[in-house]
Design a protein around this motif. Structure first.
Motif, PDB file in Angstrom:
ATOM      1  N   UNK A 671     -20.848  59.985  72.502  1.00 37.51           N
ATOM      2  CA  UNK A 671     -19.858  60.731  74.065  1.00 37.51           C
ATOM      3  C   UNK A 671     -20.685  61.405  74.542  1.00 37.51           C
ATOM      4  N   UNK A 672     -21.230  62.340  74.411  1.00 37.96           N
ATOM      5  CA  UNK A 672     -21.981  63.552  75.011  1.00 37.96           C
ATOM      6  C   UNK A 672     -23.530  62.297  76.446  1.00 37.96           C
ATOM      7  N   UNK A 673     -23.601  61.594  75.670  1.00 39.34           N
ATOM      8  CA  UNK A 673     -24.177  60.605  76.501  1.00 39.34           C
ATOM      9  C   UNK A 673     -23.347  60.307  77.776  1.00 39.34           C
ATOM     10  N   UNK A 674     -22.753  59.955  77.638  1.00 42.50           N
ATOM     11  CA  UNK A 674     -21.491  59.574  78.667  1.00 42.50           C
ATOM     12  C   UNK A 674     -21.099  60.914  80.005  1.00 42.50           C
ATOM     13  N   UNK A 675     -21.707  61.850  79.349  1.00 45.06           N
ATOM     14  CA  UNK A 675     -20.914  62.760  80.262  1.00 45.06           C
ATOM     15  C   UNK A 675     -20.930  63.341  81.557  1.00 45.06           C
ATOM     16  N   UNK A 710     -12.721  63.795  70.348  1.00 45.82           N
ATOM     17  CA  UNK A 710     -14.314  63.467  70.046  1.00 45.82           C
ATOM     18  C   UNK A 710     -15.523  63.248  70.443  1.00 45.82           C
ATOM     19  N   UNK A 711     -15.658  65.016  70.809  1.00 54.27           N
ATOM     20  CA  UNK A 711     -16.459  65.631  71.431  1.00 54.27           C
ATOM     21  C   UNK A 711     -17.031  66.404  69.986  1.00 54.27           C
ATOM     22  N   UNK A 712     -18.550  65.873  70.009  1.00 56.09           N
ATOM     23  CA  UNK A 712     -19.328  67.487  68.690  1.00 56.09           C
ATOM     24  C   UNK A 712     -19.269  68.624  68.811  1.00 56.09           C
ATOM     25  N   UNK A 713     -19.033  69.045  70.154  1.00 55.58           N
ATOM     26  CA  UNK A 713     -19.461  70.651  70.565  1.00 55.58           C
ATOM     27  C   UNK A 713     -18.572  70.620  71.746  1.00 55.58           C
ATOM     28  N   UNK A 714     -18.105  71.449  71.700  1.00 56.37           N
ATOM     29  CA  UNK A 714     -17.472  72.179  73.197  1.00 56.37           C
ATOM     30  C   UNK A 714     -18.835  72.468  73.858  1.00 56.37           C
ATOM     31  N   UNK A 747      -8.546  74.562  70.428  1.00 61.29           N
ATOM     32  CA  UNK A 747      -8.195  75.053  69.297  1.00 61.29           C
ATOM     33  C   UNK A 747      -9.108  74.610  68.657  1.00 61.29           C
ATOM     34  N   UNK A 748      -9.321  73.219  67.772  1.00 59.71           N
ATOM     35  CA  UNK A 748     -10.036  72.537  67.003  1.00 59.71           C
ATOM     36  C   UNK A 748     -11.186  73.115  66.953  1.00 59.71           C
ATOM     37  N   UNK A 749     -11.579  72.428  68.494  1.00 62.31           N
ATOM     38  CA  UNK A 749     -13.364  72.177  69.020  1.00 62.31           C
ATOM     39  C   UNK A 749     -13.626  73.719  69.226  1.00 62.31           C
ATOM     40  N   UNK A 750     -12.893  74.317  70.002  1.00 56.62           N
ATOM     41  CA  UNK A 750     -13.625  75.542  70.528  1.00 56.62           C
ATOM     42  C   UNK A 750     -13.587  76.702  70.166  1.00 56.62           C
ATOM     43  N   UNK A 751     -11.633  76.744  68.967  1.00 56.50           N
ATOM     44  CA  UNK A 751     -12.110  78.065  68.081  1.00 56.50           C
ATOM     45  C   UNK A 751     -12.108  79.332  68.928  1.00 56.50           C
ATOM     46  N   UNK A 752     -12.900  80.536  67.876  1.00 56.34           N
ATOM     47  CA  UNK A 752     -12.584  81.991  69.209  1.00 56.34           C
ATOM     48  C   UNK A 752     -13.617  82.087  70.400  1.00 56.34           C
TER      49      UNK A 752
END
Length: 1011
Positions: A671-675, A710-714, A747-752
């Motif tokens: 999905x980042x290809x359309x960010x 559906x983001x692989x990373x924050x 919370x799940x994607x961004x963590x600390x």
């Protein structure tokens, strides 16, 4: 300070200036009027301006005064705390003044005066204005035609206003008005009817234009009064009597009025064609009168179906309507609005549930006769009447006429199509069926077919065969035969669910429909559009061996030269792709052509509705096919263009947001290809200060949630959007569930990283929600608090101390014994507190000893007589059977920690604590889900789900796998804490253990594997 008669001239000047085009004049006047409207006497000044004889020619100023008067009634007639408003003395003066000025010559002013009286009557009648109707009735006795017209205008507006009041007392008052006014209104209606017919007869035979002119104005005023009287009678019958379908009591006026209205229509229609050129003013009246009377009959039938079903009402009405539909006089074919009402009436009668056998249960009334039996008796009588009026021959005739005459495209239809095919498509597709003749005929045909499918199925198939034989697929000229085939195709499309019993779609498609598409002559667009409609309507009847050619046919139609055909194909493709039996395997190689055709089509269309329809197809395609990524770049370019062109078109933007959400889901990790496209759109949509916020927020939040899931990373941009959620939650909790999902995603994607940047915002949202939403809302937000504590047991609890104190108050409050949702909230809240005790023991001790907590509990009405931790013990013991298996383990671990408290009261609860811990240990993991199974199972499962579970689910499971609770042994904890407890309390501990029932002690030893 109150206004008086001396201020009238100043008010007049202000009103005149408020209509000035010069802003420097208008603005001060508007401001002065706004400041004056709450002052006593303001409405009286306006009333003097409206009724002043020397101002009769100043219509604009008088109208403006009446508008301010109306606003004053809405705002200040009822007593208000913040304004002295209108005094009772002034109200009395205004009511008297209004009723003394009935003979207003200007029509617009007269309408406004009627509105003013109706607005006041809604508030004051009958308590403060009990003589309203008696005064009007008295005035009618000696009124001339103009005055009586104005009085009836007032009566109509007032009755209409009062009919909308729904309290029982208001409805009783209305019924009393109906009882007293009906006879007079009906007699005047009949008298005026004779006057009008006599006047029309004179007009039609008169050759003296001067004599006609002298009487026409008064006659026209009588016509208008008669029409108002008709509307009043409708209001009295419809709102003055309870529906006979509910009370099963006959409504006598229905049997009196309905034949009279029908007779009036029959008397007026012969003048229709002759008046069109000779007397256009009266021709316009005939238009309005016949249409209005027919509409009133329809409304009466709907409100009082049983009374309308009488032999003196229903037979002549339906017979008249059927004759006008099947065999209309030549002039009636141009009177479309009247023909529409005839069709609506027949349709209403055919689908009236009160005229059909009832399938409800037995309900006894006080006399012992079942309500059901009463219904059956009436229904059988009316059913017999309908059967006699609609024998099979007449039903077949009506079906044939509807298809052969009313379904057929006219020359004006074709001209409209050729001039603007896009507009033609939308008018046919979206027009309200009661507004146009053909859609109305189609609606009547569908009901007629549903009621008589066995009779009409073979008839329609025969007509279809006749039409196809009379116009082979090779024909290219627009002949009556081709137009009849188009009509027959339409008839077959509309009733596919019944006609499939008499017609094989496969044979029809292979033998005719597919051949129609091979003829590319421009005139064939008529048939091509109808084929596109058929392929969409018959989707449920298209079996596996026909799917592929149908898909190919629709793609071909999507590339047609005519926009109307292409848009029809677009809609039908949506139906196929959304169908539960959609075959992606048969469609997949057509996908590139389909995408390109959609992109080209959106370039060519001009209308907003067309773009929405195409975007909807693209959105559905993205959501239902797997091959999206190869077309991602083209889709991004397409979405970018649509977004740039959609400024100010919120409906189009909503459809785009839905499509983007499907696009993000389809791209998943890519999905980042359309960010570059997505994130600016998202930022605008979640901005509560955006002008389009009201329309776009809901769909933007769903897109936001999908983007995070559906983001692989924050990414930094997404991280920076989180404060927008605070503003959204501060405004309302309308989108609470989506907001909770978004927080969990962060919370799940961004963590600390997320926690370090937005800790205060999280705390603010949770504090805002907990304590201000109901149990359902709490149940959605509690899992987020739990996952926060699980992931950050040291950092989070101090940040959300205010929220945790509220959870303690929830746990210690009562009243959940018979309310499952409250029990669930209390049990989940207690589990969060238990987790904190297990994972951050010292903090919970600090929290429960904070001075602010007793104040909060006192404010919540929660009595606390002992240590709060010990109070929580009671909750953990009580709710252990109301939680999940992992929460039961948390309860057990928390209770084992309680054993280490240096408090003698612990021994009082020792038996209960050990009982709960024993049941949790011996209960094992029998009822655990795969996700919640302990230790070794979790680690062994990890490798099997790695790489196969979607991103968010994988991360969520990893968090559950790494939950420290899974790696703690309750058995070991209880054993160790018991030893500590024994060391703290010494002999008292052994004495308490000795008092435990032997069987319970034996189970404890078994659980702890003690000798």
């Amino acid at each position: 300070m109150a206004l008086s008669a001396s201020d009238v001239s100043a008010m007049y000047s202000l009103l005149a200036n408020s209509m000035s085009r010069d802003e420097s004049v208008r603005k001060p006047a508007e401001t002065a009027l706004a400041q004056s409207e709450s002052r006593p006497g303001f409405c009286s000044c306006l009333m003097e301006i409206i009724t002043a004889k020397d101002l009769a020619s100043q219509v604009d100023v008088r109208l403006m005064a009446s508008v301010y008067f109306k606003n004053g009634i809405n705002r200040y007639w009822r007593s208000r705390r913040d304004s002295s408003g209108i005094t009772n003395e002034e109200k009395l003066h205004l009511r008297q003044k209004l009723l003394s000025h009935l003979r207003e010559e200007n029509y617009k002013i007269a309408v406004m005066l009627a509105v003013l009286i109706s607005k006041i009557a809604r508030i004051d009648y009958p308590r403060e204005w009990s003589d309203l109707f008696s005064v009007l009735a008295q005035q009618l006795q000696s009124a001339d035609v103009l005055t009586s017209h104005r009085i009836f205008m007032i009566l109509f507006r007032t009755l209409k206003e009062l009919s909308s009041k729904r309290l029982t007392s208001d409805q009783r008052n209305y019924a009393e008005i109906s009882f007293h006014f009906f006879d007079y209104s009906w007699q005047l209606w009949q008298s005026d009817m004779q006057t009008i017919l006599h006047g029309f007869a004179t007009l039609s035979h008169s050759y003296n234009s001067t004599a006609v002119e002298q009487h026409s104005d008064e006659l026209f005023l009588t016509c208008e009064r008669w029409l108002l009287c008709s509307k009043i009678i409708r209001q009295l019958i419809v709102s003055g009597y309870q529906s006979d379908a509910k009370c099963f009591r006959e409504v006598p006026p229905v049997k009196e009025v309905s034949p009279g209205f029908l007779s009036a229509i029959q008397s007026f229609l012969p003048y229709y064609s002759s008046f069109q050129k000779e007397h256009p003013k009266f021709w316009d009246f005939l238009n309005r009168a016949c249409t209005k009377l027919a509409k009133i009959l329809i409304v009466i039938q709907g409100r009082h179906p049983y009374s309308f079903g009488d032999k003196c009402v229903l037979p002549p009405v339906i017979d008249f309507c059927l004759k006008k539909i099947t065999d209309p006089e030549p002039y009636l074919l141009s009177f479309e609005q009247f023909l529409i009402q005839c069709m609506v009436m027949v349709k209403s009668i055919l689908e009236c549930k009160e005229y059909k056998p009832s399938l409800t249960g037995r309900v006894m009334d006080e006399n012992g006769v079942t309500i059901e039996q009463m219904k059956k008796n009436i229904s059988s009588v009316v059913g017999g009447v309908l059967t006699s009026l609609l024998p099979n021959e007449r039903i077949v005739l009506l079906c044939n006429v509807l298809i052969r005459r009313y379904f057929v495209l006219t020359a004006s239809d074709l001209e409209e199509w050729y001039q603007n095919p896009e507009s033609f498509h939308h008018e046919q597709d979206m027009v309200q069926w009661t507004e146009k003749l053909r859609p109305c005929a189609e609606a009547l045909y569908i009901v007629l077919f549903e009621n008589n499918s066995q009779l009409l199925g073979p008839v329609v198939v025969s007509l279809l065969q006749e039409a196809m034989n009379g116009c082979p697929t090779s024909v290219t000229e627009i002949t009556p035969g081709l137009l009849l085939k188009d009509a027959a195709y339409g008839a077959a499309a509309y009733v596919y669910y019944e006609l499939s019993n008499y017609l094989s779609f496969k044979d029809w498609f292979n033998g005719a429909l597919s051949l129609e598409l091979s003829n590319d002559h421009p005139n064939m667009l008529i048939i091509h559009r109808k084929v596109a409609l058929i392929l969409g309507q018959w989707v449920s009847e298209i079996k596996d061996d026909t799917k592929r050619p149908v898909y190919c046919a629709l793609i071909r139609l999507l590339q047609d030269k005519d926009l109307s055909v292409r848009l029809a194909a677009c809609r039908s493709l949506c139906l196929h792709i959304e169908d539960v039996n959609f075959s992606e395997r048969e469609f997949i190689d057509l996908l590139p052509i389909c995408w390109d055709s959609c992109f080209k089509l959106v370039e060519e269309v001009q209308e907003f509705d067309s773009k929405v329809q195409i975007l909807n197809l693209i959105s559905i395609l993205i959501g239902h096919v797997s091959e999206v990524i190869p077309f991602a770049n083209k889709l991004v370019q397409f979405f970018q263009k649509i977004w740039e062109e959609s400024s100010g078109e919120s409906l189009l933007q909503i459809q785009l947001l839905i499509a983007l959400r499907n696009f993000v889901v389809a791209l998943d990790y890519q999905s980042p290809i359309c960010y570059n496209l997505l994130l600016p759109i998202l930022q605008k949509g979640i901005d509560i200060n955006s002008p389009d916020e009201l329309n776009l927020l809901e769909d933007s939040m769903q897109l936001w949630e999908a983007t995070l899931s559906h983001a692989p990373t924050m990414v930094p941009q997404l991280l920076s959007y989180f404060p927008c959620l605070v503003g959204i939650m501060e405004r309302s909790f309308d989108h609470l569930q989506v907001a909770v999902n978004i927080i969990e995603d962060y919370i799940i994607l961004g963590g600390s990283e997320f926690l370090s940047v937005h800790a205060s915002n999280i705390a603010k949202i949770l504090d805002l929600v907990v304590g201000n939403v109901n149990e359902r809302g709490l149940l959605s937000v509690l899992p987020v608090i739990d996952i926060l504590v699980q992931c950050f047991p040291v950092e989070v609890p101090p940040l959300i101390s205010s929220t945790l104190q509220k959870l303690i108050a929830i746990c210690l409050s009562g009243g959940d014994n018979h309310v499952p949702s409250k029990t669930a909230v209390k049990a989940s809240s207690a589990a969060i507190l238990a987790r904190i005790l297990v994972m951050n023991t010292s903090y919970l001790a600090e929290l429960t000893s904070e001075p602010s907590l007793p104040l909060l509990l006192q404010k919540a009405g929660v009595p606390v007589e002992e240590n709060i931790l010990l109070c929580l013990v009671d909750i953990w013991v009580d709710k252990v059977d109301n939680v999940s298996s992992i929460q039961r383990k948390i309860y057990g671990l928390a209770l084992s920690i309680i054993l280490t408290l240096r408090m003698p009261q612990v021994l009082d609860k020792l038996d209960q604590i050990l009982s709960v811990c024993t049941s949790v240990i011996l209960g094992g993991n029998d009822d655990l889900t795969e996700e919640e199974s302990s230790g070794d199972n979790l680690s062994s499962n990890r490798s099997s789900v790695e790489g196969t579970v979607p991103g968010k689910e994988l991360r969520r499971r990893q968090i559950k796998y790494s939950d420290p609770i899974n790696h703690l042994s309750l058995e070991t904890s209880v054993r160790e804490k018991l030893q500590t407890c024994a060391a703290i309390h010494g002999e008292s501990f052994h004495s308490t253990i000795g008092s435990i029932h032997p069987s319970a002690l034996a189970q404890l030893k078994q659980a702890l594997k003690m000798p």
